[in-house]
Design a protein around this motif. Sequence first.
Motif, mmCIF file in Angstrom:
data_model
loop_
_atom_site.group_PDB
_atom_site.id
_atom_site.type_symbol
_atom_site.label_atom_id
_atom_site.label_comp_id
_atom_site.label_asym_id
_atom_site.label_seq_id
_atom_site.Cartn_x
_atom_site.Cartn_y
_atom_site.Cartn_z
ATOM 1 N N ASP A 1 0.836 -1.206 0.000
ATOM 2 C CA ASP A 1 0.000 0.000 0.000
ATOM 3 C C ASP A 1 0.874 1.261 0.000
ATOM 4 N N ASP A 2 0.223 2.422 0.081
ATOM 5 C CA ASP A 2 0.951 3.691 0.044
ATOM 6 C C ASP A 2 1.945 3.797 1.192
ATOM 7 N N ARG A 3 1.525 3.304 2.332
ATOM 8 C CA ARG A 3 2.379 3.375 3.509
ATOM 9 C C ARG A 3 3.676 2.603 3.259
ATOM 10 N N ASP A 4 3.540 1.392 2.724
ATOM 11 C CA ASP A 4 4.733 0.597 2.419
ATOM 12 C C ASP A 4 5.651 1.340 1.450
ATOM 13 N N ASN A 5 5.042 1.937 0.433
ATOM 14 C CA ASN A 5 5.848 2.640 -0.563
ATOM 15 C C ASN A 5 6.530 3.859 0.020
ATOM 16 N N MET A 6 5.824 4.518 0.923
ATOM 17 C CA MET A 6 6.422 5.664 1.606
ATOM 18 C C MET A 6 7.633 5.226 2.426
ATOM 19 N N LEU A 7 7.466 4.152 3.192
ATOM 20 C CA LEU A 7 8.575 3.635 4.002
ATOM 21 C C LEU A 7 9.758 3.274 3.119
ATOM 22 N N MET A 8 9.450 2.604 2.011
ATOM 23 C CA MET A 8 10.501 2.153 1.108
ATOM 24 C C MET A 8 11.286 3.333 0.558
ATOM 25 N N SER A 9 10.577 4.380 0.120
ATOM 26 C CA SER A 9 11.310 5.489 -0.496
ATOM 27 C C SER A 9 12.132 6.230 0.558
ATOM 28 N N LYS A 10 11.636 6.264 1.790
ATOM 29 C CA LYS A 10 12.448 6.872 2.852
ATOM 30 C C LYS A 10 13.740 6.092 3.073
ATOM 31 N N ILE A 11 13.624 4.783 3.012
ATOM 32 C CA ILE A 11 14.821 3.955 3.181
ATOM 33 C C ILE A 11 15.800 4.185 2.029
ATOM 34 N N GLU A 12 15.261 4.237 0.818
ATOM 35 C CA GLU A 12 16.130 4.471 -0.343
ATOM 36 C C GLU A 12 16.887 5.790 -0.212
ATOM 37 N N ASN A 13 16.164 6.821 0.197
ATOM 38 C CA ASN A 13 16.811 8.129 0.351
ATOM 39 C C ASN A 13 17.878 8.095 1.428
ATOM 40 N N HIS A 14 17.528 7.488 2.523
ATOM 41 C CA HIS A 14 18.437 7.483 3.671
ATOM 42 C C HIS A 14 19.784 6.868 3.321
ATOM 43 N N PHE A 15 19.760 5.738 2.645
ATOM 44 C CA PHE A 15 21.009 5.049 2.314
ATOM 45 C C PHE A 15 21.519 5.414 0.926
ATOM 46 N N ASN A 16 20.766 6.254 0.223
ATOM 47 C CA ASN A 16 21.109 6.589 -1.139
ATOM 48 C C ASN A 16 21.369 5.323 -1.954
ATOM 49 N N SER A 17 20.513 4.340 -1.752
ATOM 50 C CA SER A 17 20.712 3.081 -2.461
ATOM 51 C C SER A 17 19.504 2.813 -3.355
ATOM 52 N N GLN A 18 19.798 2.282 -4.490
ATOM 53 C CA GLN A 18 18.773 2.082 -5.493
ATOM 54 C C GLN A 18 18.071 0.746 -5.278
ATOM 55 N N VAL A 19 16.758 0.778 -5.183
ATOM 56 C CA VAL A 19 15.980 -0.445 -5.033
ATOM 57 C C VAL A 19 15.148 -0.628 -6.302
ATOM 58 N N THR A 20 15.497 -1.640 -7.071
ATOM 59 C CA THR A 20 14.881 -1.851 -8.378
ATOM 60 C C THR A 20 13.488 -2.447 -8.248
ATOM 61 N N GLU A 21 12.567 -1.921 -9.033
ATOM 62 C CA GLU A 21 11.207 -2.447 -8.964
ATOM 63 C C GLU A 21 11.035 -3.637 -9.904
#
Length: 508
Positions: free
Chosen positions: A468-488
């Motif tokens: 859901d949106d919440r999961d996606n929000m959490l995920m993008s925060k994690i990506e930003n924090h570590f500056n790591s790319q998470v491929t969809e």
Amino acid sequence: MADSSSTASSTAAFVADSSSTTSSTAASTTAKSRETRSWADEADEIDQTEQSENASAETEIGSLQIDESKRVNNSTLDDPEDSRIEAVTSGDTLYKSAKRFEDLNLSPELLKGLYVEMKFERPSKIQEISLPMILTPPYKNLIAQAHNGSGKTTCFVLGMLSRVDPKLRAPQALCICPTRELAIQNMEVLLKMGKFTGITSELAIPADAANYIPISKRPPVSAQVVIGTPGTINKWVTARKLGMSCMKILVFDEADHMLAESGFQDDSIRIMKAIVKASVGCQVLLFSATFGESVKAFVTKIVRDLFVKDYNQMFVKKEELSLDSVKQYKVQCPDELSKVMVIKDKILELGQKVGQTIIFVRTRNSASMLHTSLVDYGYEVTTIQGALKQEDRDKIIKEFKEGLTQVLISTDLLARGFDQSQVNLVVNYDLPVRHESPSEPDHEVYLHRIGRAGRFGRKGAIFNLLCDDRDNMLMSKIENHFNSQVTEIASWKSEEDFENALKKAGLL
DNA sequence: AAAAAAC
């Protein structure tokens, strides 16, 4: 119980010097004169040119002799975390990086353990940098951050084993861990590495009902190294069964968690105060892959307040903490049920070909739910969480480590430190969130979870299941924090997409 | 309505 003395053959004349000094006036030359070691001659045959070069270049800053420009063309290029650790030493003690274990003045028994039992060839990057800081007198405190699976355990186990005086039958080294499983695992490493030293050890974790002896009826601990969990250690200290007066070295594994308010802060401080009260000049080592900003500040403060003021430190920037060898993916799932479908039809089907898998869930309850539905579909999975009896926990870990089981569902019990090299796949069934504010991801736990794959530079793949949106929000925060790319992954229904993902991760 | 660790 755990005691390595059965193989005792201690001949080393190791004279450890526990005299602590706040004034860091000792130069590197004092290191040798402080101790009498029969093999000192051999250890001296180091690269003299490099040493003098470094010494002159670094004396004033007092920082470690690890020069980025120099490291590029040396022989340790295959190290995954090469050149990403920044070390800062305090005072004017000089340290030379240890390219070989022989550079460390270790006892012959310990070297034999490293080469014969552990089958190590040379120090990993973090070992190369931190071991001289741990083992060179005056023994300074160390706060050390290094990547997951880069060999932190070896650093502090070696530290404990070499600081112990084999002739003194009293606790001299203490290691505190966040889970029983981690304490057991660290003890296994200690027993293996110290096999030829004759050094004795004991696990301080709650005894299972079968071998329970009331604490009052137990003799005081005489083992030289104690590894355990905070509750039991404090219990033993309170009951005056664990003496602290000879303690030379105190290790916090997963130190950020052990000292976090949301973690074991109170217990940890109690133990530290007991040591400060009883002994003089205990060296403190803090190890973790993560030190969030707030906990970092607290950790440095507590060490400075309770122990000797100056300390060495090594840190990794959070943007450089994700392992390059591990590929991260996210999968959009329409609902909870499709998460289970993705796991059973895609990940487990393909996972069988690539090694072992750990599936992380947020609650004990969802662990059992997922377990039941996967078993109902005919998959062989096991589950571990803190509500199980200790003997069941032990059995499940043992089976997984022996490779008898392929898929393990776990709560964050296993998020930190669990070391099993065959784990190539990690699934986040749900993402870790902060307890205080569930809309925020727990970056540290995320990093520790994914660090269960890709041990020592091995390939691995992570699948984050989002619905859901919440999961996606959490995920993008994690990506930003570590500056790591998470491929969809393009489609959760496409077997081909998952196959390609594993190929890209280098697993198929 | 969290995980862990302690009675």
